[in-house]
Design a protein around this motif. Structure first.
Motif, PDB file in Angstrom:
ATOM      1  N   GLU A  69       0.825  -1.209   0.000  1.00 47.73           N
ATOM      2  CA  GLU A  69       0.000   0.000   0.000  1.00 47.73           C
ATOM      3  C   GLU A  69       0.858   1.258   0.000  1.00 47.73           C
ATOM      4  N   LEU A  70       1.957   1.229   0.717  1.00 47.46           N
ATOM      5  CA  LEU A  70       2.851   2.393   0.737  1.00 47.46           C
ATOM      6  C   LEU A  70       3.505   2.633  -0.620  1.00 47.46           C
ATOM      7  N   GLN A  71       3.697   1.561  -1.385  1.00 41.45           N
ATOM      8  CA  GLN A  71       4.290   1.700  -2.718  1.00 41.45           C
ATOM      9  C   GLN A  71       3.395   2.523  -3.639  1.00 41.45           C
ATOM     10  N   LYS A  72       2.109   2.616  -3.337  1.00 39.98           N
ATOM     11  CA  LYS A  72       1.165   3.379  -4.151  1.00 39.98           C
ATOM     12  C   LYS A  72       1.142   4.860  -3.786  1.00 39.98           C
ATOM     13  N   THR A  73       1.810   5.219  -2.699  1.00 38.64           N
ATOM     14  CA  THR A  73       1.776   6.599  -2.240  1.00 38.64           C
ATOM     15  C   THR A  73       2.915   7.406  -2.852  1.00 38.64           C
ATOM     16  N   ARG A  74       2.809   8.711  -2.685  1.00 35.50           N
ATOM     17  CA  ARG A  74       3.804   9.610  -3.267  1.00 35.50           C
ATOM     18  C   ARG A  74       5.136   9.553  -2.539  1.00 35.50           C
ATOM     19  N   TYR A  75       5.086   9.466  -1.237  1.00 29.09           N
ATOM     20  CA  TYR A  75       6.310   9.467  -0.438  1.00 29.09           C
ATOM     21  C   TYR A  75       6.479   8.104   0.223  1.00 29.09           C
ATOM     22  N   ILE A  76       7.479   7.365  -0.207  1.00 36.15           N
ATOM     23  CA  ILE A  76       7.712   6.016   0.302  1.00 36.15           C
ATOM     24  C   ILE A  76       8.905   6.057   1.268  1.00 36.15           C
ATOM     25  N   PRO A  77       8.687   5.652   2.520  1.00 34.13           N
ATOM     26  CA  PRO A  77       9.803   5.664   3.471  1.00 34.13           C
ATOM     27  C   PRO A  77      10.769   4.511   3.223  1.00 34.13           C
ATOM     28  N   ARG A  78      11.928   4.610   3.817  1.00 37.43           N
ATOM     29  CA  ARG A  78      12.834   3.461   3.871  1.00 37.43           C
ATOM     30  C   ARG A  78      12.156   2.439   4.772  1.00 37.43           C
ATOM     31  N   ILE A  79      12.261   1.175   4.408  1.00 41.87           N
ATOM     32  CA  ILE A  79      11.513   0.150   5.137  1.00 41.87           C
ATOM     33  C   ILE A  79      12.446  -0.930   5.669  1.00 41.87           C
ATOM     34  N   VAL A  80      12.268  -1.236   6.953  1.00 39.37           N
ATOM     35  CA  VAL A  80      12.963  -2.343   7.595  1.00 39.37           C
ATOM     36  C   VAL A  80      11.882  -3.306   8.061  1.00 39.37           C
ATOM     37  N   ALA A  81      11.945  -4.546   7.605  1.00 39.93           N
ATOM     38  CA  ALA A  81      10.953  -5.553   7.992  1.00 39.93           C
ATOM     39  C   ALA A  81      11.580  -6.522   8.983  1.00 39.93           C
ATOM     40  N   ILE A  82      10.815  -6.844  10.017  1.00 43.27           N
ATOM     41  CA  ILE A  82      11.284  -7.788  11.030  1.00 43.27           C
ATOM     42  C   ILE A  82      10.251  -8.894  11.199  1.00 43.27           C
ATOM     43  N   SER A  83      10.721 -10.047  11.652  1.00 47.34           N
ATOM     44  CA  SER A  83       9.800 -11.152  11.891  1.00 47.34           C
ATOM     45  C   SER A  83      10.444 -12.173  12.812  1.00 47.34           C
ATOM     46  N   GLY A  84       9.623 -12.766  13.635  1.00 45.38           N
ATOM     47  CA  GLY A  84      10.085 -13.856  14.480  1.00 45.38           C
ATOM     48  C   GLY A  84       9.897 -15.215  13.817  1.00 45.38           C
ATOM     49  N   TYR A  85       9.349 -15.219  12.613  1.00 47.56           N
ATOM     50  CA  TYR A  85       9.095 -16.460  11.885  1.00 47.56           C
ATOM     51  C   TYR A  85      10.256 -16.753  10.941  1.00 47.56           C
ATOM     52  N   ASP A  86      10.492 -18.030  10.681  1.00 51.07           N
ATOM     53  CA  ASP A  86      11.607 -18.411   9.814  1.00 51.07           C
ATOM     54  C   ASP A  86      11.147 -18.789   8.401  1.00 51.07           C
ATOM     55  N   ASP A  87       9.969 -18.354   8.015  1.00 49.58           N
ATOM     56  CA  ASP A  87       9.447 -18.651   6.685  1.00 49.58           C
ATOM     57  C   ASP A  87      10.022 -17.641   5.684  1.00 49.58           C
ATOM     58  N   PHE A  88      10.924 -18.092   4.836  1.00 52.76           N
ATOM     59  CA  PHE A  88      11.628 -17.207   3.904  1.00 52.76           C
ATOM     60  C   PHE A  88      10.706 -16.629   2.833  1.00 52.76           C
ATOM     61  N   SER A  89       9.542 -17.229   2.635  1.00 52.25           N
ATOM     62  CA  SER A  89       8.619 -16.717   1.615  1.00 52.25           C
ATOM     63  C   SER A  89       8.166 -15.296   1.947  1.00 52.25           C
ATOM     64  N   PHE A  90       8.135 -14.940   3.244  1.00 50.42           N
ATOM     65  CA  PHE A  90       7.804 -13.565   3.623  1.00 50.42           C
ATOM     66  C   PHE A  90       8.838 -12.599   3.056  1.00 50.42           C
ATOM     67  N   ALA A  91      10.089 -12.952   3.198  1.00 47.80           N
ATOM     68  CA  ALA A  91      11.166 -12.094   2.696  1.00 47.80           C
ATOM     69  C   ALA A  91      11.093 -11.969   1.176  1.00 47.80           C
ATOM     70  N   VAL A  92      10.787 -13.039   0.498  1.00 43.43           N
ATOM     71  CA  VAL A  92      10.670 -13.008  -0.957  1.00 43.43           C
ATOM     72  C   VAL A  92       9.525 -12.077  -1.380  1.00 43.43           C
ATOM     73  N   ASP A  93       8.399 -12.155  -0.687  1.00 47.44           N
ATOM     74  CA  ASP A  93       7.277 -11.264  -0.983  1.00 47.44           C
ATOM     75  C   ASP A  93       7.672  -9.800  -0.819  1.00 47.44           C
ATOM     76  N   LEU A  94       8.409  -9.496   0.243  1.00 42.44           N
ATOM     77  CA  LEU A  94       8.829  -8.116   0.468  1.00 42.44           C
ATOM     78  C   LEU A  94       9.838  -7.652  -0.582  1.00 42.44           C
ATOM     79  N   LEU A  95      10.734  -8.526  -0.965  1.00 44.06           N
ATOM     80  CA  LEU A  95      11.709  -8.160  -2.003  1.00 44.06           C
ATOM     81  C   LEU A  95      10.995  -7.861  -3.332  1.00 44.06           C
ATOM     82  N   ARG A  96       9.945  -8.567  -3.607  1.00 46.69           N
ATOM     83  CA  ARG A  96       9.158  -8.302  -4.825  1.00 46.69           C
ATOM     84  C   ARG A  96       8.510  -6.926  -4.780  1.00 46.69           C
ATOM     85  N   CYS A  97       8.269  -6.424  -3.571  1.00 44.46           N
ATOM     86  CA  CYS A  97       7.660  -5.081  -3.417  1.00 44.46           C
ATOM     87  C   CYS A  97       8.692  -3.970  -3.586  1.00 44.46           C
ATOM     88  N   GLY A  98       9.937  -4.345  -3.683  1.00 47.18           N
ATOM     89  CA  GLY A  98      10.987  -3.328  -3.832  1.00 47.18           C
ATOM     90  C   GLY A  98      11.621  -2.989  -2.518  1.00 47.18           C
TER      91      GLY A  98
END
Length: 98
Positions: A69-98
């Protein structure tokens, strides 16, 4: 760095991240906390956010949806994603978002 937004549903982790940010040597004007992605999206829509630290799995709106949703806005912040889960598919999804 001016404004940092911390989106984390676990209060202890959210407060811990905020405390670490407050003690760091980087000048931060404001640390804003919220408990889910929906709140984070509303805050980012109402004020400039330079850095977003977001959990991936949260109620209401998860971190991946928040980033999309933030990717659709005019001003996109730097993003740091954290997770306690070890499912790498989350990271892949985020990388696809840029």
């Amino acid at each position: 760095m001016k404004n940092v937004l911390v989106a984390e549903d676990c209060k202890i982790i959210r407060k811990g991240i905020s405390a670490m940010l407050a003690r760091c040597q980087v000048p931060i004007d404001q640390i804003i906390e919220c408990k889910n992605g929906q709140e984070a999206l509303e805050i980012a829509g109402n004020m400039p956010v330079d850095v977003l630290i977001t959990d991936i799995r949260m109620p209401e709106m998860d971190g991946i949806t928040l980033v999309k949703e933030l990717q659709k806005t005019r001003y996109i912040p730097r993003i740091v994603a954290i997770s306690g889960y070890d499912d790498f598919s989350f990271a892949v999804d985020l990388l696809r978002c840029g």
